[in-house]
Design a protein around this motif. Sequence first.
Motif, PDB file in Angstrom:
ATOM      1  N   THR A  57       0.847  -1.184   0.000  1.00 16.80           N
ATOM      2  CA  THR A  57       0.000   0.000   0.000  1.00 16.80           C
ATOM      3  C   THR A  57       0.887   1.240   0.000  1.00 16.80           C
ATOM      4  OG1 THR A  57      -0.088   0.320   2.403  1.00 16.80           O
ATOM      5  CG2 THR A  57      -1.632  -1.283   1.455  1.00 16.80           C
TER       6      THR A  57
ATOM      7  N   ASP B 291       0.997   3.433   2.341  1.00 12.00           N
ATOM      8  CA  ASP B 291       1.231   3.943   3.697  1.00 12.00           C
ATOM      9  C   ASP B 291       2.704   4.131   4.028  1.00 12.00           C
ATOM     10  OD1 ASP B 291      -1.631   3.465   5.340  1.00 12.00           O
ATOM     11  OD2 ASP B 291      -1.337   2.130   3.639  1.00 12.00           O
ATOM     12  N   TYR B 292       3.544   3.145   3.699  1.00 14.58           N
ATOM     13  CA  TYR B 292       4.943   3.193   4.111  1.00 14.58           C
ATOM     14  C   TYR B 292       5.746   4.271   3.384  1.00 14.58           C
ATOM     15  CZ  TYR B 292       6.467   0.795  -0.172  1.00 14.58           C
ATOM     16  OH  TYR B 292       6.738   0.472  -1.480  1.00 14.58           O
TER      17      TYR B 292
ATOM     18  N   GLN C 256       8.141 -17.990  10.165  1.00 12.27           N
ATOM     19  CA  GLN C 256       7.802 -16.602  10.455  1.00 12.27           C
ATOM     20  C   GLN C 256       8.936 -15.911  11.206  1.00 12.27           C
ATOM     21  OE1 GLN C 256       5.166 -15.047   9.148  1.00 12.27           O
ATOM     22  NE2 GLN C 256       4.717 -17.000   8.141  1.00 12.27           N
TER      23      GLN C 256
ATOM     24  N   GLU D 179       5.508   3.205  12.229  1.00 15.78           N
ATOM     25  CA  GLU D 179       4.079   2.854  12.237  1.00 15.78           C
ATOM     26  C   GLU D 179       3.517   2.744  10.828  1.00 15.78           C
ATOM     27  OE1 GLU D 179      -0.178   3.582  12.068  1.00 15.78           O
ATOM     28  OE2 GLU D 179       1.351   5.072  11.536  1.00 15.78           O
TER      29      GLU D 179
ATOM     30  N   ASN E 165       4.352  -0.667   9.439  1.00 15.77           N
ATOM     31  CA  ASN E 165       3.508  -1.694  10.059  1.00 15.77           C
ATOM     32  C   ASN E 165       2.117  -1.701   9.430  1.00 15.77           C
ATOM     33  OD1 ASN E 165       5.352  -2.760  11.904  1.00 15.77           O
ATOM     34  ND2 ASN E 165       4.976  -1.111  13.369  1.00 15.77           N
ATOM     35  N   ARG E 166       1.591  -0.502   9.152  1.00 13.34           N
ATOM     36  CA  ARG E 166       0.274  -0.422   8.514  1.00 13.34           C
ATOM     37  C   ARG E 166       0.279  -1.113   7.163  1.00 13.34           C
ATOM     38  NH1 ARG E 166      -0.820   4.959   7.324  1.00 13.34           N
ATOM     39  NH2 ARG E 166       0.617   5.787   8.863  1.00 13.34           N
ATOM     40  N   THR E 167       1.335  -0.897   6.384  1.00 10.28           N
ATOM     41  CA  THR E 167       1.413  -1.545   5.073  1.00 10.28           C
ATOM     42  C   THR E 167       1.420  -3.060   5.217  1.00 10.28           C
ATOM     43  OG1 THR E 167       2.443   0.254   3.820  1.00 10.28           O
ATOM     44  CG2 THR E 167       2.981  -1.980   3.133  1.00 10.28           C
ATOM     45  N   PHE E 168       2.205  -3.595   6.143  1.00 10.92           N
ATOM     46  CA  PHE E 168       2.264  -5.042   6.315  1.00 10.92           C
ATOM     47  C   PHE E 168       0.935  -5.599   6.822  1.00 10.92           C
ATOM     48  CE2 PHE E 168       6.673  -4.851   5.396  1.00 10.92           C
ATOM     49  CZ  PHE E 168       7.083  -6.153   5.129  1.00 10.92           C
ATOM     50  N   GLU E 169       0.238  -4.818   7.647  1.00  8.53           N
ATOM     51  CA  GLU E 169      -1.066  -5.268   8.127  1.00  8.53           C
ATOM     52  C   GLU E 169      -2.093  -5.341   7.001  1.00  8.53           C
ATOM     53  OE1 GLU E 169      -1.888  -2.375  11.078  1.00  8.53           O
ATOM     54  OE2 GLU E 169      -0.438  -3.187  12.529  1.00  8.53           O
ATOM     55  N   LYS E 170      -1.936  -4.473   6.002  1.00  4.86           N
ATOM     56  CA  LYS E 170      -2.905  -4.395   4.902  1.00  4.86           C
ATOM     57  C   LYS E 170      -2.486  -5.188   3.665  1.00  4.86           C
ATOM     58  CE  LYS E 170      -4.233   0.435   5.930  1.00  4.86           C
ATOM     59  NZ  LYS E 170      -4.243   1.809   5.328  1.00  4.86           N
TER      60      LYS E 170
ATOM     61  N   SER F 100      -1.901  -7.285   0.525  1.00  7.18           N
ATOM     62  CA  SER F 100      -2.832  -8.119  -0.234  1.00  7.18           C
ATOM     63  C   SER F 100      -2.111  -9.381  -0.692  1.00  7.18           C
ATOM     64  CB  SER F 100      -3.359  -7.345  -1.451  1.00  7.18           C
ATOM     65  OG  SER F 100      -4.143  -8.198  -2.268  1.00  7.18           O
TER      66      SER F 100
END
Length: 339
Positions: free
Chosen positions: A73, A75-76, A203, A222, A225-230, A232
Amino acid sequence: MLLIFLTVAAVLLALCTTTGGTADRSNVSITKTEGDTHEGYVDVTGGRVWFRIVGADSAGTPLLVLHGGPGATHDYLEPLAALADERPVVFYDQLGCGNSDRPDDPALWTVERYVKEVGEVRDALGLRRVHLLGQSWGGALAVEYVLSNKSDGVESLILSAPLLDADRWVADQRAHLAAFPDEMQEVVREAEATGNFDSPEYQEAMATYYARHVCRTDPWPECLNRTFEKISLPVYLGMWGPSEFTCTGTLRTFNVTGRLAEIPVPVLFTCGEHDEAPPATMAHFQRLVPGSELAVFEGASHEHHLEETDAYLAAVRDFMRLRKREALSSCEVPEGNGA
């Protein structure tokens, strides 16, 4: 309804005044406006993509940002918004990613469709002239876009740790992996052989690998982290494959190194000292692009724009400023030769 239309019209008029372009308003919807920051959606082939324009009122040539992944995404890459004091900075989440539509259609996850998407976003937002910045897979997308006879209006390319040869990318990752303990290498080999990428051991191995070659800050920013959480996974798996070390997707034969000399615009390559895309590989690519530049950030890795943010932004800012000075110089009329 009328108020919404007037807001859309005002935003696009402001951007087009800066870019000199003509936006197709029928393909754009604005969902949020705060000062000179605007968010919304653009209709593209296969669905809608979300965008954010920061510094829409700035006067410089816009910077269009292409995120990596595939499947990540915008975000990063948010620190690039600091460049909006000189020019609009345009982010968007590619189709299937982040805030954009996520259609369940693997046929959409191709280089060709994503190249077309870049053009659709430019047309919809009236980005007649742009600097194009691509990070990782976004670098592959930026180069393919320019090489596909779509360089009109692209003033420069900033390629941050770009993927330009899938085979070389895999070879570089396996060379990095060879420097880790044998036990960790065996965990990766077992996961690749069995297809079990969910084990705690795998992991942990990937977290160790990422901490050395993806982002070396602790804790991670942060925005990353948002990119990894989202992330696809359907897009990542469909275009790349099960891990950084193995490519089985639509990018498995991707290689533009034989065409790099054809890039018709100035190019800045960047990478970190410990990057997944290592300095030796970036230097090789740079030699293939006449007149291109390379900035290597010591102590940093793949997310060097997050690890050495000030130095990275300064390098990108100076590169784009130089392109402006060159453009102005080329427009100067010698004394005695008319107006």
